[in-house]
Motif scaffolding. Structure first.
Motif, PDB file in Angstrom:
ATOM      1  N   GLY A 183     -15.187 -12.951  -8.130  1.00  0.00           N
ATOM      2  CA  GLY A 183     -14.988 -14.259  -7.511  1.00  0.00           C
ATOM      3  C   GLY A 183     -13.975 -14.200  -6.389  1.00  0.00           C
ATOM      4  N   ILE A 184     -14.016 -15.179  -5.506  1.00  0.00           N
ATOM      5  CA  ILE A 184     -13.102 -15.222  -4.368  1.00  0.00           C
ATOM      6  C   ILE A 184     -11.777 -15.866  -4.752  1.00  0.00           C
ATOM      7  CG2 ILE A 184     -12.730 -16.181  -2.053  1.00  0.00           C
ATOM      8  CD1 ILE A 184     -15.707 -15.955  -1.578  1.00  0.00           C
ATOM      9  N   VAL A 185     -11.834 -17.017  -5.409  1.00  0.00           N
ATOM     10  CA  VAL A 185     -10.614 -17.715  -5.812  1.00  0.00           C
ATOM     11  C   VAL A 185      -9.983 -17.047  -7.017  1.00  0.00           C
ATOM     12  CG1 VAL A 185      -9.671 -19.916  -6.597  1.00  0.00           C
ATOM     13  CG2 VAL A 185     -11.478 -19.875  -4.873  1.00  0.00           C
ATOM     14  N   SER A 186     -10.808 -16.616  -7.954  1.00  0.00           N
ATOM     15  CA  SER A 186     -10.345 -15.931  -9.150  1.00  0.00           C
ATOM     16  C   SER A 186     -11.301 -14.779  -9.415  1.00  0.00           C
ATOM     17  CB  SER A 186     -10.328 -16.906 -10.338  1.00  0.00           C
ATOM     18  OG  SER A 186     -10.225 -16.242 -11.549  1.00  0.00           O
ATOM     19  N   GLY A 187     -10.767 -13.557  -9.530  1.00  0.00           N
ATOM     20  CA  GLY A 187     -11.659 -12.419  -9.730  1.00  0.00           C
ATOM     21  C   GLY A 187     -10.898 -11.117  -9.826  1.00  0.00           C
ATOM     22  N   TYR A 188     -11.663 -10.029  -9.987  1.00  0.00           N
ATOM     23  CA  TYR A 188     -11.056  -8.718 -10.209  1.00  0.00           C
ATOM     24  C   TYR A 188     -10.401  -8.192  -8.940  1.00  0.00           C
ATOM     25  CZ  TYR A 188     -10.566  -3.788 -11.412  1.00  0.00           C
ATOM     26  OH  TYR A 188     -10.058  -2.530 -11.643  1.00  0.00           O
ATOM     27  N   HIS A 189      -9.245  -7.571  -9.126  1.00  0.00           N
ATOM     28  CA  HIS A 189      -8.596  -6.865  -8.031  1.00  0.00           C
ATOM     29  C   HIS A 189      -8.050  -5.538  -8.539  1.00  0.00           C
ATOM     30  CE1 HIS A 189      -4.968  -8.631  -9.893  1.00  0.00           C
ATOM     31  NE2 HIS A 189      -4.381  -7.520  -9.452  1.00  0.00           N
ATOM     32  N   HIS A 190      -7.940  -4.582  -7.641  1.00  0.00           N
ATOM     33  CA  HIS A 190      -7.350  -3.278  -7.960  1.00  0.00           C
ATOM     34  C   HIS A 190      -6.674  -2.758  -6.704  1.00  0.00           C
ATOM     35  CE1 HIS A 190      -6.980   0.805  -9.684  1.00  0.00           C
ATOM     36  NE2 HIS A 190      -7.239   1.199  -8.451  1.00  0.00           N
ATOM     37  N   TYR A 191      -5.471  -2.250  -6.849  1.00  0.00           N
ATOM     38  CA  TYR A 191      -4.788  -1.653  -5.707  1.00  0.00           C
ATOM     39  C   TYR A 191      -3.896  -0.513  -6.168  1.00  0.00           C
ATOM     40  CZ  TYR A 191      -0.774  -4.542  -7.152  1.00  0.00           C
ATOM     41  OH  TYR A 191       0.246  -5.131  -7.872  1.00  0.00           O
ATOM     42  N   GLU A 192      -3.581   0.379  -5.247  1.00  0.00           N
ATOM     43  CA  GLU A 192      -2.655   1.482  -5.495  1.00  0.00           C
ATOM     44  C   GLU A 192      -1.683   1.583  -4.326  1.00  0.00           C
ATOM     45  OE1 GLU A 192      -4.354   5.240  -6.449  1.00  0.00           O
ATOM     46  OE2 GLU A 192      -5.745   4.438  -7.957  1.00  0.00           O
ATOM     47  N   VAL A 193      -0.414   1.787  -4.656  1.00  0.00           N
ATOM     48  CA  VAL A 193       0.618   1.975  -3.646  1.00  0.00           C
ATOM     49  C   VAL A 193       1.439   3.191  -4.046  1.00  0.00           C
ATOM     50  CG1 VAL A 193       2.632   0.988  -2.489  1.00  0.00           C
ATOM     51  CG2 VAL A 193       0.747  -0.508  -3.220  1.00  0.00           C
ATOM     52  N   LYS A 194       1.615   4.141  -3.102  1.00  0.00           N
ATOM     53  CA  LYS A 194       2.398   5.342  -3.380  1.00  0.00           C
ATOM     54  C   LYS A 194       3.580   5.417  -2.425  1.00  0.00           C
ATOM     55  CE  LYS A 194      -1.483   8.206  -5.030  1.00  0.00           C
ATOM     56  NZ  LYS A 194      -2.213   9.482  -4.805  1.00  0.00           N
ATOM     57  N   THR A 195       4.734   5.807  -2.961  1.00  0.00           N
ATOM     58  CA  THR A 195       5.932   5.951  -2.137  1.00  0.00           C
ATOM     59  C   THR A 195       6.653   7.233  -2.524  1.00  0.00           C
ATOM     60  OG1 THR A 195       6.198   3.543  -2.041  1.00  0.00           O
ATOM     61  CG2 THR A 195       8.096   4.888  -1.428  1.00  0.00           C
ATOM     62  N   ILE A 196       6.927   8.073  -1.534  1.00  0.00           N
ATOM     63  CA  ILE A 196       7.695   9.287  -1.787  1.00  0.00           C
ATOM     64  C   ILE A 196       9.167   8.921  -1.978  1.00  0.00           C
ATOM     65  CG2 ILE A 196       8.470  11.491  -0.814  1.00  0.00           C
ATOM     66  CD1 ILE A 196       5.849  11.648   0.712  1.00  0.00           C
ATOM     67  N   ILE A 197       9.745   9.395  -3.088  1.00  0.00           N
ATOM     68  CA  ILE A 197      11.152   9.124  -3.369  1.00  0.00           C
ATOM     69  C   ILE A 197      12.039  10.258  -2.874  1.00  0.00           C
ATOM     70  CG2 ILE A 197      12.845   8.588  -5.171  1.00  0.00           C
ATOM     71  CD1 ILE A 197      10.701   6.423  -4.684  1.00  0.00           C
ATOM     72  N   CYS A 198      11.619  11.504  -3.122  1.00  0.00           N
ATOM     73  CA  CYS A 198      12.409  12.654  -2.722  1.00  0.00           C
ATOM     74  C   CYS A 198      11.563  13.918  -2.829  1.00  0.00           C
ATOM     75  CB  CYS A 198      13.666  12.793  -3.592  1.00  0.00           C
ATOM     76  SG  CYS A 198      13.349  12.687  -5.376  1.00  0.00           S
ATOM     77  N   SER A 199      12.043  14.986  -2.203  1.00  0.00           N
ATOM     78  CA  SER A 199      11.376  16.278  -2.290  1.00  0.00           C
ATOM     79  C   SER A 199      11.783  16.965  -3.589  1.00  0.00           C
ATOM     80  CB  SER A 199      11.756  17.163  -1.095  1.00  0.00           C
ATOM     81  OG  SER A 199      11.324  16.579   0.107  1.00  0.00           O
TER      82      SER A 199
END
Length: 330
Positions: A183-199
């Motif tokens: 659905g547009i107003v209510s529906g499934y979502h999925h996301y991924e966010v990656k952030t490098i913290i250190c080597s």
């Protein structure tokens, strides 16, 4: 017919929502939650809840089960256990493998030693694959698993174990989401966010970054207070545009992750966010994965990167500053 843009629909929906609290109102709300539920840990060492596990005995029987149990104010237990036969030592029972039956149970729970004494009261078993049993079940101190023995026709050699399916026994929490709900107003979502913290180095390891992350709630969610994160801790988060809501956090030391589940008052309920510290390409990163079927799936995804990057960058700066201070030698 005129075409109305998706952005205009979203704008109208947002404008029709209650206004986000003013700074004064929000501060009052935060103070209220500080004495009400911020940073509190809900009781999770109870047998009440939903459990998945297995039962076996020395004869060679193996069952999979799901138990749904409740405990009332008098510590009386009631519920149902759905059994599925996985293996039988008897040749005349091989046709029953894969069949299920339900056992209705009752008993008592002692919260001091976390021991449940439960027995079968009746059953729904048209193919006669189970017998009513008696159970002595101990809930783990963290409330996430159970182990015990069963009477097994009198010899007490039945073994039962399971893991909690509903985090912290909270019935508001939803753990699975339907990807076909688009659905547009209510529906499934999925996301991924990656952030490098250190080597990756002696100072920068997955374990060290995770310990640092769980030391402060600001590193696991958009909250306005600092407190170590614990399993079953409740926190009030402030979502840009949409306002405040409550999350319940579950810490998994083994996978170096913290999962935040929304509760019903959260504007994006139902949903969850898993914050994991992992090694990738000789770097230690924080990986954030969001799933859910709540309101405004597109808005949720579009806001995710900026929201979590801000939190990650705060974690990154503070962690690396701490490493520099420890290594500084005048």
């Amino acid at each position: 017919m005129k075409r109305i843009s998706f952005g205009l629909i979203m704008l109208n929906l947002l404008l029709s929502m209650p206004a986000v609290p003013s700074t004064q109102t929000k501060t009052q709300s935060i103070e209220r939650f500080a004495s009400d539920k911020i940073g509190q840990t809900v009781s999770n060492s109870t047998v009440a809840g939903i459990w998945d596990g297995e039962w076996s005995n020395p004869e060679g029987y193996l069952f999979k089960f799901q138990a749904r149990l409740t405990v009332n104010s008098g510590n009386n237990v009631s519920g149902a256990i759905t059994w599925k036969l996985l293996a039988s030592p008897r040749s005349n029972e091989q046709s029953k493998v894969g069949l299920s039956a339900i056992e209705y149970v009752g008993g008592t729970y002692n919260s001091e030693n976390r021991l449940a004494n439960i027995s079968g009261q009746s059953k729904d078993d048209p193919r006669n694959i189970i017998s009513l049993d008696e159970y002595k079940i101990v809930v783990a101190e963290d409330g996430q698993s159970i182990t015990g023995k069963t009477a097994n026709h009198g010899n007490w050699q039945g073994m039962i174990s399971g893991k909690r399916v509903d985090p912290c026994g909270d019935e508001e929490i939803q753990t699975n989401y339907d990807p076909s709900n688009n659905g547009i107003v209510s529906g499934y979502h999925h996301y991924e966010v990656k952030t490098i913290i250190c080597s990756l180095s002696d100072d920068c390891t997955v374990d060290k970054v995770f310990k640092f992350m769980e030391s402060n709630a600001k590193y696991i969610a958009p909250v306005e207070y600092s407190k170590p994160v614990k399993t079953c801790m409740l926190s009030t988060v402030n979502i840009p545009v949409l306002g405040e809501g409550t999350i319940l956090s579950v810490v998994d030391e083994n996978s170096h992750s913290v999962t935040n589940f929304t509760k019903k008052d959260h504007p994006l309920h139902p949903g969850k966010v898993v914050r994991s510290v992992v090694e990738e390409n000789k770097s230690v990163i924080v990986k954030t994965v969001g799933d859910g079927t709540g309101w405004f799936p597109s808005l949720n995804k579009s806001m995710a990167t900026d929201l979590w990057r801000n939190i990650d960058n705060q974690l990154k700066d503070h962690f690396n500053s701490k490493v520099k201070e420890q290594n500084y030698k005048p």
